[in-house]
Design a protein around this motif. Structure first.
Motif: not given
Ligand SMILES: Cc1cc2nc3c(=O)[nH]c(=O)nc-3n(C[C@H](O)[C@H](O)[C@H](O)COP(=O)(O)OP(=O)(O)OC[C@H]3O[C@@H](n4cnc5c(N)ncnc54)[C@H](O)[C@@H]3O)c2cc1C
Lengths: 254, 326
Positions: A217-218, B108-112, B126-127, B142-145
């Motif tokens: 998300r940006t 393949r893992t369906g993650e970002a 994670w920022s 922001e990175l989620a998962g």
């Protein structure tokens, strides 16, 4: 052969890129737009492949309604049909889902595309993954960085060329396949007047697939820091040659 | 744990991978987890280097698939390893290879997957800050998962070995998913012809619209040869058919890292700038003193390239001859 090209509408800023007040996107109010350079080459390649092997080129874009402009440009280059996937976000997972769903719909109606082309990365956001995500979802082979395509046998396989630091690598992929291409693949044509007229009137199909947001998300965009410095003017016209050669000597290159 | 995907550079751990290992060590310390590494094929010799960067386990991805690169198989193999060992983050250098393999594995893992990051802070999410448009803009995100995939822009982190190397064990992992995967296969390799490569040349002499024609590039070629450098160009020169695309400097061309970039008749649009901003110094030759490349350059000559270049060539040759005699 049936070829699909996925293109992106990107801003074409000349100088500094301005950012919107809320900080989350590029301020495009005073900008022109263009089709991404990698994708422009993809359209050219598709049109050439179909001219040689026969078939049909569909162009597809996920973007705002204004992306119609880029679809029509691709049609004016010689593509046969255009599909607009109405989808605002730059989210790479959501974009890939929107494209995959649309491709499934198109293929359920008219059969598989033998080859699907993407740009290697979008010129504005550059997430380096949308084409690969779509290919994985469709369970098709995909190679990125492609600067040469040979359809050796249109019913079995394609040869994909890409460059690295040491030279060129050639990959063989069974069809149907996906390739993410780069500018330099060819020199795209300027559309003819006839092409432009045809494209202006061509019907476009619009689809609105449902997507869920992905995990990236940006928060905000920022200008990179610019190093402050003075430009040393070495001189004017041919008279500057001596100072330039002094500089080259100082830098140890002459 | 965190997993670093290690890239092979002529039999050694690549510089970019050493930067990724350094980033991973910092993140792992904050998260209080170990760092593992993954490499393809028999790369046991990497262990000593990896231990010096704090890696506790090296997983060698082995099997017939690992003999030749296939993006689909290598990506699927990495995804399988990630699930098997329960990695919570995967980090690699943002090389073309690193970005490609991570894109496959994350799909393949369906993650970002956040590509081309320059800073990363670990937490629940994670920022991070990533580079957009080859360096035109910075994006805070922001990175989620459950598994976070990140590639690191070359040069963003200073590689740092630990004062005391970590004890490292090596195991091998043979994936199953690669057996049935539809995939591409590398069938041929051609090595690059002779000549100085644009991306690594010490000096690049580059021309744009101001050069005016394909013939106009002759004097740029002469100067490049004299200086032992490569010829570059702007997209206008490429699109006009004056130069091959392999000469193009910029966002959709090559990023250079020269000591000296000589830009002749190039305005310096952002898409060009991001390709040459890595040069240590820039000399712009342009009729327009207000051109962006002139104002951003370290040195400038205001004038017509058709007059300035021949004069430079003449003086440089004379100087070289004097040096040769002396
Ligand atoms: C998505 C996207 C990606 C792009 N990627 C790239 C890329 O990778 N690389 C790239 O280069 N461009 C790229 N561009 C194009 C870029 O925006 C500019 O259009 C291009 O760089 C301009 O090239 P130029 O400087 O040669 O021409 P111009 O902008 O027309 O500038 C010509 C310059 O030459 C000077 N000049 C004219 N005559 C003379 C003379 N006789 N002597 C001295 N100076 C003279 C002029 O003062 C001017 O400054 C991209 C654009 C987009 C939208």
């Amino acid at each position: 052969m049936r070829v699909l090209v996925c293109i992106k509408r990107v801003p074409a800023p000349g100088g500094k890129v301005l950012i919107t007040e809320d900080g989350t996107d590029i301020d495009t109010r005073h900008l022109g737009f263009t089709i991404g350079p990698h994708e422009e080459c993809a359209v050219e390649e598709a049109v050439q492949l179909v001219a040689e092997h026969g078939g049909h080129v569909t162009v597809l874009t996920a973007g705002p309604p204004e992306a119609e402009e880029q679809l029509r440009y691709a049609l004016s280059m010689g593509a046969n049909a255009g599909v607009l996937v109405e989808h605002g976000a730059h989210d790479p997972q959501a974009t890939a889902t929107a494209l995959t769903e649309t491709i499934r719909t198109l293929e359920s109606e008219d059969g598989n595309f033998d080859l699907i082309l993407f740009g290697n990365e979008s010129a504005d956001v550059g997430n380096y993954q949308v084409g690969i995500r779509v290919a994985c979802a469709l369970e098709r082979p995909v190679v990125g960085g492609i600067k040469g395509i040979d359809v050796a046998d249109e019913s079995t396989h394609v040869l994909l060329h890409r460059e690295n630091a040491d030279g060129v690598e050639v990959y063989q992929a069974p069809l149907p396949a996906v390739a993410a291409v780069k500018e330099g693949l060819n020199l795209p044509r300027y559309p003819s007047i006839q092409g432009r007229l045809r494209a202006k009137k061509a019907p476009l199909r619009t689809v609105q697939p449902k997507t869920a947001p992905g995990g990236l998300r940006t928060v905000q965009l920022r200008q990179p820091p610019e190093k402050q410095h003075e430009t040393v003017v070495l001189g004017y016209g041919a008279d500057a040659a001596d100072s330039v050669v002094d500089l080259l000597t100082e830098k140890g290159v002459v | 744990m965190l997993l670093v995907l290690v890239e092979d550079d002529s039999g050694a751990v690549s510089g970019g991978s050493q930067e990724a290992l350094t980033l991973a060590h910092g993140l792992a310390t904050d998260l209080n987890v170990p760092v593992h590494a993954a490499a393809f094929g028999t790369r046991g010799e990497f262990a000593a280097t990896l231990g010096a960067y704090g890696v506790s386990t090296l997983h060698l991805l082995e099997g017939p698939f690992a003999d030749a690169y296939s993006p689909e198989c290598w990506g699927a193999a990495l995804a399988e390893l990630v699930r098997h060992i329960g990695a919570i983050g995967v980090i690699a250098a943002a090389s073309e290879w690193g970005n490609e393999v991570l894109a496959h594995a994350s799909a393949r893992t369906g993650e970002a997957f956040a590509s081309n990051c320059v800073t990363v802070d670990a937490g629940q999410q994670w920022s991070l800050t990533r580079v957009r448009g080859g360096g035109m803009l910075l994006e805070d995100a922001e990175l989620a998962g459950a598994v976070k995939f990140v590639s690191l822009t070359p040069g963003a982190v200073e590689p740092a070995e630990l004062p005391i190397p970590q004890q490292i064990t090596t195991d091998s992992f043979v994936p199953e998913s690669t057996d049935t995967l539809v995939h591409s296969t590398i069938v041929d390799r051609k090595s690059r012809g002779a000549g100085v490569a644009l991306s690594t040349a010490r000096v690049v002499v580059s021309g744009g619209r101001g050069v005016g024609s394909a013939e106009g590039f002759e004097s740029l070629e002469e100067l490049a040869e004299l200086l032992g450098g490569a010829v570059g160009c702007s997209r206008v020169a490429t699109n006009s058919g004056w130069r091959p695309h392999s000469d193009q400097v910029g966002l959709t061309g090559t990023k250079i890292a020269a000591d000296l970039y000589i830009a002749c008749g190039i305005s310096g649009a952002t898409q060009h700038w991001v390709g040459c901003m890595g040069a240590k110094s820039i000399l712009a030759i342009n009729t327009d003193p207000e051109a962006p490349l002139v104002t951003r350059a370290d040195y400038a000559v205001i004038g017509d390239v058709h007059q300035v270049l021949p004069a430079i060539l003449e003086r440089a040759r004379a100087r070289k001859q004097v040096q040769g005699v002396a």
